[in-house]
Each structure stands twice: as C-alpha cells, then as structure tokens.
Design an enzyme around this catalytic site. Sequence first.
Site, PDB file in Angstrom:
ATOM      1  N   CYS A 330       0.806  -1.226   0.000  1.00  0.00           N
ATOM      2  CA  CYS A 330       0.000   0.000   0.000  1.00  0.00           C
ATOM      3  C   CYS A 330       0.842   1.280   0.000  1.00  0.00           C
ATOM      4  O   CYS A 330       0.607   2.171  -0.831  1.00  0.00           O
ATOM      5  CB  CYS A 330      -0.961   0.006   1.174  1.00  0.00           C
ATOM      6  SG  CYS A 330      -1.734  -1.575   1.531  1.00  0.00           S
ATOM      7  N   ARG A 359       4.862 -11.295   7.011  1.00  0.00           N
ATOM      8  CA  ARG A 359       4.018 -10.921   8.151  1.00  0.00           C
ATOM      9  C   ARG A 359       4.479 -11.710   9.377  1.00  0.00           C
ATOM     10  O   ARG A 359       4.765 -12.907   9.284  1.00  0.00           O
ATOM     11  CB  ARG A 359       2.548 -11.242   7.835  1.00  0.00           C
ATOM     12  CG  ARG A 359       1.572 -10.783   8.901  1.00  0.00           C
ATOM     13  CD  ARG A 359       0.143 -10.924   8.392  1.00  0.00           C
ATOM     14  NE  ARG A 359      -0.115 -10.045   7.260  1.00  0.00           N
ATOM     15  CZ  ARG A 359      -1.159 -10.170   6.445  1.00  0.00           C
ATOM     16  NH1 ARG A 359      -2.019 -11.141   6.628  1.00  0.00           N
ATOM     17  NH2 ARG A 359      -1.333  -9.323   5.441  1.00  0.00           N
ATOM     18  N   GLN A 377       0.633 -11.836  -2.685  1.00  0.00           N
ATOM     19  CA  GLN A 377      -0.750 -11.362  -2.699  1.00  0.00           C
ATOM     20  C   GLN A 377      -1.007 -10.647  -4.016  1.00  0.00           C
ATOM     21  O   GLN A 377      -0.162  -9.890  -4.489  1.00  0.00           O
ATOM     22  CB  GLN A 377      -0.980 -10.404  -1.528  1.00  0.00           C
ATOM     23  CG  GLN A 377      -2.439 -10.060  -1.288  1.00  0.00           C
ATOM     24  CD  GLN A 377      -2.609  -9.229  -0.020  1.00  0.00           C
ATOM     25  OE1 GLN A 377      -1.797  -8.374   0.279  1.00  0.00           O
ATOM     26  NE2 GLN A 377      -3.664  -9.485   0.716  1.00  0.00           N
ATOM     27  N   ASP A 379      -2.143  -8.042  -4.983  1.00  0.00           N
ATOM     28  CA  ASP A 379      -2.489  -6.792  -4.304  1.00  0.00           C
ATOM     29  C   ASP A 379      -2.685  -5.688  -5.342  1.00  0.00           C
ATOM     30  O   ASP A 379      -1.760  -5.389  -6.107  1.00  0.00           O
ATOM     31  CB  ASP A 379      -1.363  -6.424  -3.344  1.00  0.00           C
ATOM     32  CG  ASP A 379      -1.851  -5.613  -2.167  1.00  0.00           C
ATOM     33  OD1 ASP A 379      -3.064  -5.386  -2.090  1.00  0.00           O
ATOM     34  OD2 ASP A 379      -1.029  -5.207  -1.339  1.00  0.00           O
ATOM     35  N   HIS A 381      -4.387  -1.611  -6.005  1.00  0.00           N
ATOM     36  CA  HIS A 381      -4.910  -0.386  -5.405  1.00  0.00           C
ATOM     37  C   HIS A 381      -5.458   0.503  -6.504  1.00  0.00           C
ATOM     38  O   HIS A 381      -4.781   0.735  -7.518  1.00  0.00           O
ATOM     39  CB  HIS A 381      -3.815   0.332  -4.613  1.00  0.00           C
ATOM     40  CG  HIS A 381      -3.329  -0.457  -3.444  1.00  0.00           C
ATOM     41  ND1 HIS A 381      -2.245  -1.298  -3.521  1.00  0.00           N
ATOM     42  CD2 HIS A 381      -3.808  -0.568  -2.177  1.00  0.00           C
ATOM     43  CE1 HIS A 381      -2.067  -1.883  -2.340  1.00  0.00           C
ATOM     44  NE2 HIS A 381      -3.002  -1.454  -1.509  1.00  0.00           N
ATOM     45  N   LYS A 460     -15.466  -2.459   4.283  1.00  0.00           N
ATOM     46  CA  LYS A 460     -14.901  -3.413   3.327  1.00  0.00           C
ATOM     47  C   LYS A 460     -15.914  -4.495   2.986  1.00  0.00           C
ATOM     48  O   LYS A 460     -16.906  -4.709   3.688  1.00  0.00           O
ATOM     49  CB  LYS A 460     -13.647  -4.064   3.901  1.00  0.00           C
ATOM     50  CG  LYS A 460     -13.872  -4.836   5.201  1.00  0.00           C
ATOM     51  CD  LYS A 460     -12.586  -5.476   5.696  1.00  0.00           C
ATOM     52  CE  LYS A 460     -12.826  -6.237   7.009  1.00  0.00           C
ATOM     53  NZ  LYS A 460     -11.618  -6.992   7.424  1.00  0.00           N
ATOM     54  N   HIS A 506      -8.496  -0.876  -1.818  1.00  0.00           N
ATOM     55  CA  HIS A 506      -7.606  -2.037  -1.768  1.00  0.00           C
ATOM     56  C   HIS A 506      -8.384  -3.219  -2.355  1.00  0.00           C
ATOM     57  O   HIS A 506      -9.497  -3.521  -1.892  1.00  0.00           O
ATOM     58  CB  HIS A 506      -7.217  -2.379  -0.331  1.00  0.00           C
ATOM     59  CG  HIS A 506      -6.552  -1.265   0.416  1.00  0.00           C
ATOM     60  ND1 HIS A 506      -5.196  -1.206   0.625  1.00  0.00           N
ATOM     61  CD2 HIS A 506      -7.069  -0.165   1.020  1.00  0.00           C
ATOM     62  CE1 HIS A 506      -4.899  -0.129   1.328  1.00  0.00           C
ATOM     63  NE2 HIS A 506      -6.034   0.526   1.583  1.00  0.00           N
TER      64      HIS A 506
END
Length: 639
Positions: A330, A359, A377, A379, A381, A460, A506
């Site tokens: 992010c 993580r 991921q 991921d 945005h 979300k 996200h």
Amino acid sequence: MGLYQRWRRLRLPGLQACGLHTALEAAVPAPPACLVERLGLFEALWAAQVKRLAGLAQKEPRTIRVALPGGRRVEAVAWNTTPYQLAQQISATLANTAVAAQVNGEPYDLERPLETDSDLRFLTFDSAEGKAVFWHSSAHVLGAAAEQLLGAVLCRGPSTECGFYHDFFLGKERTIRGSELPVLERICQKLAAAAQPFRRLEASRDQLRQLFKDNPFKLRLIEEKVTGPTATVYGCGMLVDLCRGPHLRHTGQIGGLKLLTAEYTRRGFSEVKTPILFSTKLWELSGHWEHYQEDMFALQSPGSDRPTSSQSDHSTSHPTDTLALKPMNCPAHCLMFAHRPRSWRELPLRLADFGALHRAEASGSLGGLTRLRCFQQDDAHIFCAPDQLEAEIRGCLGFLRSVYAVLGFSFRLALSTRPAGFLGEPCLWDQAEQVLQQALEGFGEPWDLHPGDGAFYGPKIDVHLHDALGRPHQCGTIQLDFQLPLRFDLQYKGRAGALERPVLIHRAVLGSVERMLGVLAESCGGRWPLWLSPFQVMVIPVGTEQEDYAREVQQSLQAAGLVGDLDADSRQTLSRRVRGAQLANYNFQFVVGQKEQSNRTVNVRTRDNRRLGERDLTEAVGRLLELQNTRVPNAEEIF
C-alpha cells in the site's frame, strides 16, 4: 471434594458397567493446575452472575410480551422466563427438537432468560443456523477432551457447513498421534453422554484476561476482537472457552460423534476434523459419515513455502526481523501516485503488485499454505474520484466472480461496517457504506452484514470461500481507505481546477496466492481440471512395436503445449499401466495399438475409466487444446 474429583464423578458415570473405566482412568491425566484455576474463577463469576440476575428479577418484576411463531402472543417475566420454558408450553416435540432460539433476530440460548419484549423463533437441526449451533457445541466437547487427554492449548473450534473441527496447540515438537484418536473419540462420547449444561457468562476484559492468562491464542483474540466492555464465555463441565454462542442446552443432545482419522499437523499445531454429525438420539435420523481426503504440504521453512538457508525448522526467529522485507504494498503504491502531479483525467488509476510480502505471524497460527509468514498477494490499489467509486466496486465484484467461476468456487460476501475505533468523519463512513451496499445489491449474489467488523480506515467487502472440508477461508477482499490518501497527502487536480483528494480501494481477488492454492488443492483432492493439471495425458503403447508411434503421439501433445508423458514399460501389462495412469490422476490416457498406429489414431480413456473410443490424433490433440484454453472444469465428461 476438589473440582477435578467432582468433575470426574459427574462427567464419567457408569464407566465400570461399560468396561471402559480402567482404560479411561489411565488415558485421562489429572488436569493441569491452570485449568483447575480457570474453572474455579469461572464458578465464582458464574455464582456472582446468578445472584445478580436473581436480584434484577426480584427488584424489577416486569411483565414482557413475547411474539411466538404463528402469530401467538404470550406474557413472560423479564430476567426469569427462558425460550425453553416457552417451547415446553407450545409442545413437547418442539422442546425436544429445538437447539437454540432467535430473539429479535439475534441468536439466543434456550436457557438464557428473556430481558425485554421479544419476537421469538426457534431453531432446529433442519435449519442451517440450527446445524451450526449443534456442530459448534460438539466442537466444545472435542475441545474439552483434547484439553484433558492431550493437555492441548485450545485455539479455535468452529462449525462448518458440513460438520466442525478444532485447532489446538500441543507444543513445538508434539503432534497428535493416530493411536490417540480412538481414545479421544471415546472420551468425547462419554462427555456428550454426561449431559453437561452449557452456561453462558458475561465477563469484563480484565476478567477475560485473567481466565485465559495461560492461553496466548485467547489473549490475542481478546485484544483483537473484544471491542466492547464485556464478552461471553461458556462453561461446560471442565471446559471454559471464549465464545459468542449460542449453544445447546446440554451435551446430552449430541446423540453421536465420530472423529476422522485424517489430521493436519505443523510444529505441534493440530487440527482434528469431523464429518457430518447426526443425532440418532434426538432427531431419530440414521447416521452417516462423509469422509474426506486432502492434499498435505510439507514445507521446509516454518511459515514459508520458500525454503531459507538462514532459518532452521527449530528456529524461533521470524523472517520479518530483516528490515529489507516488505510487509505490504500500500505505501509503495501511494508513493507512486504522489511522485508527480495528477489530473482527474488519469483517474481511476489502477496499480497491481505480486511481490513477496512478509508478516509476523505467531508460530501456533501457521498452517500449511493457508497461513504463512512469507507469501504473495494479488495486491491492487485503485485511486479514483468519489463519483467513480460505485462503478469501480462493481468492476471489482465482476472481476472476482469471473475468476472464481474459472476456479470452480462458490463464495459468500460480507459487508463489514464502521468499528468502534474508526478514524475519519462519520458522514464519510455512512456514504461509503451506502455505496458498497448499493454495489452489492446490484451484484445479485447473496451477502451478509457484519456490523462493526470493518477496518479502522474504512468499510470493506470480505469474500469467503469454502474448501473440501467446509472450512471457510477469507481470500478476496475489497476495502475502502480514507486514511492513506490523507496521510500521504494524495491529491489530484479536479475538473474545476481545484485540488481534490482521491479515494483508495484495496482489492485482492485471490488474496494470498499460496492460500488460494491450498484451498484449491483441497477442493480438487488431486483431481485437477485439465487446464490446471500437471498430469494431462499418459500415452501407452500396447506393445514394443508401437513405441515409435507412441513417441510421435507424445511429441504432438507437447508441440501443442500440453503435458504428455509416456509409459512404455514392457514389464507391466497394458491394464496395469492404464490403471497406474488413472491412479496418478492423469486426465486422459491415449492407448495406441497396431490398429491405432495404422490409422494414425488414439484410443482415449479418462481417469474414471470411461472409454471414449478411437479418435483421430490431430483431432484429439486439437480437442484437448480447446478444452484447456476454455478452462472447463469437466473436460473428461465433454471430450
């Protein structure tokens, strides 16, 4: 008489008569001091709660009105009358078959006194909600047995769509042994037969920390999930567990219980699974058991499917100790947005990243491919203007549906709204939640509302898949974020020339690529669809005279980009080689004999031993290529 002696006398009646007394006395060790101390604290808190409720009932004797199923209305006494008592008034059958209640739409224990005017409905095993209560209560019995027999530290024990399972921790080098499962099952059956009541206790955060001071998993849940001043704990015999409930009235309502011999272990973190359970005692249903098989993954490095040379299997260090490792994408994407002036004409700006993330997961929470310390991921945005938000959310949902359709997964959506510790303006949250709800309603798929479960930075949409064991996995997610654009001072020049702030979405469809692969592997059970299969076609010559043609067939498959292997082992019979390919889950077998060699054809069979007959080689390869490219899930059936 001490707590443990009272529990043993109460929980294991009649063992001598059934011949198991000696075996179970030897199998069940004395409970550790922490469990005895926890039960003692629970009993003290329970006595105080009973006294408090009795005082309320005497101090404020109040008549309430209860709407029953069918439109009937009755009077009851606040803090005194229970749903079970009203079920008894309606019929003995309902009192015997009800597993829980719904009071004003909320799940409710049958023995919990009503507090206000109520709309009362009863849940039976025939409903999905009733099954969940039945199986969740059964999981508590399993947890109690694991604590007593194995000295387990309990993690979670939820119901699934087809049964339940329980995770527990036995130590870094200790795993559950197959020989322990029959004893564990017998103890579960005895604990169920003892008809122990489920008692619901409301405890403060401080009391919760004291109750579970010896269980790091529960302490973590308390810190992360308990947002109000109190939460509920259920006591059942020797077991005391953090739980929202509701539960059965007592364990005697569980008429049958069986544990699968399959187990998943990783550094002492064990998971005992159960199939569908039916109670022949309560509902007079004939029991049956569904057995599952699953692919297991042995990983070299704890919490990572990428073996590392710097971390041994017994190391307690985390990969995230290295500063160079990236925990999220992010901030990087925000910096990419902010590195030069932006215009409204560039929006929506969509950025995606499949880089490795890290993580700091607790060792006990790691599990195969589904929870790792190092993972990838999908991921993405999306930076957009506020008036583009709903269209972008609809696009994310549509993309998600198309991907899951290819993978063959059904899914359930959940809208998670503003939590207690949110950041930002309430009016902005209300507007964002309304946008998400409108997008979900227009999407046409079922969804649930989870009030207060949103992230602190925005509401979300969570996406839950179910694997072959019925366990839910949160994979995809669509999250709105008001805080990162503010913290990174992200701006763009609007149509009117003024600087405006974008909204950040996200978006992850697969979630963790490794977790999705694990769920997919369990769902397929080794029987991969053709387009994903590592074993697509096995070419099998009937005799040595056909080996050259068989190699030509193999080359034709490989030239088309298909996986083609060859089994020309003349020491094995044809039927044994065909059977071996089917057991290895090759989607197809191309058998070639003298006739096929002369006609330049192949004789096609499937892994289910369906004989599809003789096909032209070129046409057969072309058909496989077509089925692979269209990603059909059932190529063997429609070849």
